[in-house]
Motif scaffolding. Structure first.
Motif, PDB file in Angstrom:
ATOM      1  N   ARG A 121       0.852  -0.998   0.084  1.00 11.99           N
ATOM      2  CA  ARG A 121       0.025   0.074  -0.148  1.00 11.99           C
ATOM      3  C   ARG A 121       0.833   1.316   0.001  1.00 11.99           C
ATOM      4  NH1 ARG A 121      -5.086  -2.338  -1.024  1.00 11.99           N
ATOM      5  NH2 ARG A 121      -5.016  -4.149   0.079  1.00 11.99           N
ATOM      6  N   TRP A 152       0.385   4.331   2.375  1.00 10.13           N
ATOM      7  CA  TRP A 152       0.705   4.090   3.944  1.00 10.13           C
ATOM      8  C   TRP A 152       2.103   3.823   4.057  1.00 10.13           C
ATOM      9  CZ3 TRP A 152      -3.358  -0.188   4.691  1.00 10.13           C
ATOM     10  CH2 TRP A 152      -4.508   0.460   4.743  1.00 10.13           C
ATOM     11  N   GLY A 179      -5.424   4.249   1.020  1.00 10.67           N
ATOM     12  CA  GLY A 179      -4.859   3.026   0.953  1.00 10.67           C
ATOM     13  C   GLY A 179      -5.288   1.839   0.159  1.00 10.67           C
TER      14      GLY A 179
END
Lengths: 296, 195, 578
Positions: C211, C214, C357
């Motif tokens: 992701r 993040w 995300g």
């Protein structure tokens, strides 16, 4: 104030409702034995046998047909590898549905272990992929198709993030899940760069006449809602020496499978012969799932 | 160079083409099984993926057509390039049709057999040898299981699909097929209880 | 009969008192609690289908597998961690006014952690299997799993705060001196633990290479910075409510101190956000897509766009309100700022952090998530539960602190006012004052003839508007271009006063404004602190209407030390641990 009364009445009602639904699980009612069942990795073989027998009885009763549950361990000197020939894949999605049937996967809400995406020939960016293509005939000119499923990573992020060790890597390389141990936190879903992890948003619905009665504890045995699952290379087949269902169904022969430690296996041949690549190699997940273009 | 394509272990794979070549599938498979047994007890093997080799017969001909000799025994072989009036289902296209015609592969004398350039006759169940004559590299890939379809056991008895199982020899490009339905989009999966 | 079993009797007494504290209250209390209870019931009503049907009733799907619940979870962990912002000034800097209320921060931490745990519980698919994550009976994946660590850290933080609060409360209840050797290490431990708690929570998201949104190393600092805005903003609002509806006293200085912290934290938060946006924007890789989705919308998908711009707008306005000392010290604008920042951070760090995300997901698909009604209502239920829990716990603490709840044999509670001198005791009354129009010449005469070093400037409505000190007059005589740093400081720093730049002829032009003031009940210790911190000679004592009632100068403080009534150590409040 009549609050205490209404509260008590309320608690009674909701408590009963909550309690039954909270613990209900599969719909077979709650039993303490399965509640206190240990993590599969910590079971002795005697315990495994007992659990397997209990599950066989439970599933057979529930589906009204003999359901066998095996706990066949990994073979020695075996690490499974998977190859996918993007030159040959025609994007017909036969593999997707063969997998659903073989592995007793929920039909509604729909879960697919394999996602086939269509991309323009010049494209490598998954953001430009079409997940929902539906032409009359495939393959279409100017496109290629890329089936994506669990890559059976050698450095699996899902195993790393699981807070309860419900996920682990078997010695034959299969990343396995204990469905009875998973708490459903879905951290693995967030961690997987291949979107391989699937979650049972509700109790999986499988028509009784479509149940595959040959199951494995770590594979296609019936699941309950609220747990994750994913491709396990048809562990119930490959541990018995058979090809996974997706390999056998593929009309184009685009799927290759075998033992990576065996230099004569099909997957090793493919690795030697073609220039393979791994999906999102830069993330160092070290997949044992290899893509290649055999032609051109 | 040969060793690159051939299995490095066991004598069986080296002999395989010979078994396949004799045209009698059942006999060849019997010999194969015997050989396997000999190998099984006679050699120490760490891997088992070479034990058996099995070929699936190609597309079954309907009894209307097969055996071909039923009709063709009375007909004279015609090497002319022409539109086929009887075999309308056969369209020879996109397969070097300028260079070749029916009798380059079909034996004019025995219509139930195929003819290799060497003059050797092979049955339809060994049709891959015809393909091999031009598509050597692909044939090698097929032999090693990295082209074409196999089913059965990854570590044992497996079945190879012949070239003609997927490629019509007369129009060999893969025939487009109807795809299975796409997955249900997440927006459509929504089952809101509160509606 | 009862005498034979004193323990039993004591226990009954405690239960009786507790019952009184928890159940008896005014209409406001009953109204508040029943409203919350209704929301809780609605939350449970919406939770039932989730428990029986599964999480399908939520709008989370394979593409966006975490949603509103986890968004609230990460936000609440931040609120919990922010309790440390009371502990640090109280115990590392011995800021008295905050020491008094540090227990309420701890209660907030306890509540927020419990709510966070509840949000995780409703988010998991098999909540009844939570014990799998516990040591011994389960198989926690430690050290590999950050979520595994988070469970440890979260529960540890809950435990530390519970022990501290309960120990202090029971010591006060029993009228015993708390054992500093036992409790002080725990209090100090809670400081790094709070930072750890929030960092580990950030690391859950931060460590996922899948992701990119993040997977930025700035995430943990951003978490902390935003937590240190939202947490104190909530506390400021809670404190004002507490002092309005209870007899418990919370000083302005404590609230302003928190407001000051928010202004710093918000500056850092905005800076980190800009750094993050810049990096993604300028490098312009494919990993920029989630941020485009968040701020501008991606390929026509723009559900989050209005949310995030609302958050940005709220944060910016809130930041400005906190940055400018005048609006920060005005309760009206302060409260607006608190609400804006709380909502702004809740959006930014909740939906604005979790959802992008997942969008686009690792296979490039876009599924626009918005919480379903079930999710929203369950979340409302948990928030209502948190508010009920906090209310009840705060009532116990206040009851103990004010002596209402006390062990029958414990010595009567020594209230803070009796601890030592307050301003009223030592201030000089009969204050001389001048008006803003008084000529400097006259002010100088007043100072010299009365042998004082400064005089308050009082406007026509008898409100203090400033002070003219010797220093002001000296500065007034010498024209001095103020140093650039001084000018900036006067804008940004809370306590620097603007000095008049030009040589003036009347008091209003040379005076220092706003003046440093305190109320009549401000304790001596705090007065001393103000004088020392502000480097001034006197504090003007005012009443609630800003009318001057006295002056405490350095000499008054010196005098008070010689008089008979010295600073006596009282039995501490549990609100103020020591």
């Amino acid at each position: 104030m009549n609050q205490p009364f209404s509260r008590r009445k309320f608690l009674k009602l909701t408590g009963a409702g909550l309690g039954s639904s909270f613990l209900g699980g599969c719909g077979n009612g709650f039993d303490w034995e399965s509640f206190f069942q240990k993590n599969f990795q910590e079971m002795t073989s005697a315990e495994k046998n007992r659990v397997v027998q209990r599950l066989e009885k439970k599933y057979s009763g529930h589906y009204g047909m003999p359901v066998s549950v095996s706990a066949t361990p990994a073979r020695e000197n075996t690490v499974f590898g998977y190859g996918l020939d993007l030159s040959l894949c025609v994007g017909c999605r036969r593999c997707v549905y063969a997998c659903v049937k073989e592995n007793n996967i929920s039909r509604d809400v729909q879960i697919h272990y394999i996602r086939v995406v269509k991309m323009a020939e010049s494209e490598r960016n998954l953001e430009k992929a079409d997940h929902y293509y539906s032409p009359a005939k495939v393959p279409e000119h100017g496109s290629y198709y890329m089936p994506i499923q669990c890559q059976q990573c050698d450095n699996p992020p899902c195993v790393k993030v699981c807070p309860v060790k419900a996920l682990w890597q078997e010695s034959d390389g299969i990343v396995a899940i204990d469905y009875d141990w998973c708490i459903g936190c879905r951290d693995c879903m967030a961690a997987c760069p291949y979107r391989a992890m699937k979650f049972n948003w509700r109790t999986p619905h499988i028509p009784k006449n479509e149940i595959n009665g040959e199951t494995h504890f770590l594979g296609n045995r019936p699941r309950v809602r609220g747990v994750v699952e994913k491709c396990h290379l048809c562990i119930q087949r490959v541990r018995e020496g058979r090809y996974p269902a997706c390999v056998e169904i593929c009309p184009a022969g685009a799927r290759k499978f075998g033992n990576l430690l065996d230099p004569a296996s099909e997957i090793r041949m493919a690795l030697n012969h073609f220039r393979t690549f791994k999906l999102k190699e830069e993330l160092n997940t070290q997949p044992k799932f290899f893509y290649f273009f055999s032609l051109g | 160079m040969e060793s690159f394509f051939l299995f490095k272990r066991g004598i069986l794979p080296r002999l395989l083409p010979h078994f396949l070549g004799n045209g009698n599938l059942r006999l060849s498979s019997l010999v194969v099984v015997l050989f396997c047994l000999i190998q099984l007890f006679g050699t120490i093997r760490s891997y088992s993926s070479e034990t058996e080799f099995f070929v699936v017969p190609p597309v079954a001909f309907s009894s209307d057509y097969f055996p071909c000799s039923e009709c063709h025994k009375d007909l004279e072989a015609n090497p002319e390039k022409r539109n086929l009036h009887q075999h309308t289902e056969i369209v020879y296209k996109d397969h070097a049709e300028d260079e070749r015609w029916c009798l380059d592969c079909h034996d004019p004398a025995d219509r139930d057999k195929l003819l290799l350039t060497t003059g050797e006759k092979v049955g339809f169940d060994a049709s891959h040898k015809i393909c091999w004559q031009c598509h050597g590299s692909l044939h090698n890939d097929w032999q090693h299981g990295i082209h074409g379809k196999r089913i059965g056991n990854w570590d044992g008895r497996k079945q190879y699909y012949l070239c003609a199982a997927c490629h019509n020899p007369h129009t060999p490009a893969f025939r487009p097929i109807t795809p299975e339905p796409p997955p249900v989009a997440p927006e459509k999966t929504l089952k809101r209880r509160d509606k | 009969m009862a005498d034979n079993t004193p323990c039993n009797k004591e226990f009954k007494h405690l239960l009786g008192c507790l019952f009184q504290v928890l159940v008896k209250g005014g209409n406001l209390f009953y109204g508040w609690m029943s409203a919350l209870f209704c929301l809780l019931v609605i939350g449970i009503y919406y939770l039932i289908p989730q428990m029986s049907e599964g999480l399908v009733v939520a709008n989370m799907r394979e593409q966006v597998s975490w949603g509103f619940y986890i968004a609230n979870f990460s936000f609440l962990v931040g609120v919990a961690a922010a309790a440390v912002l009371l502990v640090i000034p109280a115990y590392l800097y011995h800021f008295k006014a905050i020491k008094k209320i540090v227990a309420f921060g701890d209660l907030l931490a306890i509540t927020a952690v419990i709510m966070a745990i509840l949000f995780v519980q409703v988010d998991t698919g098999r909540p009844e299997r939570f014990w799998h994550s516990l040591p011994v009976i389960g198989t926690p994946n430690i050290p590999d799993s950050i979520l595994g660590w988070d469970i440890v850290v979260l529960n540890g933080y809950l435990l530390i705060n519970l022990v501290v609060v309960m120990y202090m409360i029971s010591s006060t209840y029993l009228g015993k001196e708390p054992n500093k050797r036992f409790i002080m290490p725990l209090i100090l431990l809670s400081i790094p633990w709070a930072v750890m708690l929030h960092s580990v929570t950030a690391f859950i998201f931060n460590g996922l290479a899948a992701r990119p949104f993040w997977n930025a190393s700035i995430l943990a600092p951003r978490f902390l910075a935003s937590a240190f805005c939202a947490g104190p903003a909530l506390m400021i609002l809670i404190f004002q409510v507490l002092r309005k509806v209870t007899i418990f006293e919370i000083r302005d200085s404590a609230i302003f101190k928190l407001a000051e912290i928010i202004s710093y934290a918000m500056a850092v938060n905005i800076f980190l956000l800009i750094a993050e946006v810049y990096k993604e924007y300028y490098s312009d890789t494919l990993e920029f897509a989630p941020m485009i989705y968040l701020f501008l919308g991606l390929d026509g998908h723009n559900t989050l766009v209005p949310w995030i711009w609302t958050a940005m707008f709220f944060n910016l306005i809130g930041f400005l309100l906190f940055l400018i000392p005048k609006t920060r010290k005005n309760f009206m604008t302060l409260n607006i700022g608190c609400v804006l920042i709380f909502i702004g951070i809740w959006i930014e760090k909740g939906l604005g952090l979790i959802i992008p995300g997942f969008i686009p997901d690792p296979l490039g698909e876009i599924y626009e998530y918005m919480p379903s009604r079930n999710e929203v209502m369950v979340a409302v239920g948990i928030w209502a539960f948190g508010a009920m829990l906090y209310t009840l716990m705060a009532r116990i603490v206040i009851a103990v602190d004010t002596g209402k709840l006390r062990h029958p044999s414990a010595a009567p509670l020594v209230l803070d006012d009796e601890e030592g001198f307050i301003a009223r005791d030592i201030m000089s009354r009969g204050v001389l004052s001048v008006s803003p129009e008084t000529p400097i010449e006259e002010v100088r005469t007043i100072l010299v003839s009365n042998k004082i070093s400064g005089v308050p400037v009082v406007a026509a409505d008898n409100k203090v508007v400033g002070v003219v000190s010797e220093t002001d007059i000296v500065f007034g005589l010498i024209y001095q271009e103020p140093h650039l740093v001084e000018t900036l400081k006067s804008i940004v720093m809370p306590r620097s006063r603007e000095r008049e730049e030009k040589a003036g002829n009347v008091a209003g032009e040379v005076m220092t404004s706003p003046p440093i003031t305190a109320y009549e009940d401000t304790p001596l210790t705090e007065l001393t602190q103000i004088i020392a911190e502000e480097r001034i000679s006197r504090v003007i004592i005012i009443d609630k209407e800003m009318h001057p009632v006295g002056i405490v100068s350095q000499i008054d403080i010196v005098k008070s030390q010689g008089s008979g009534r010295s600073v006596k150590p009282g039995i501490p409040h549990s609100g103020s641990y020591f």
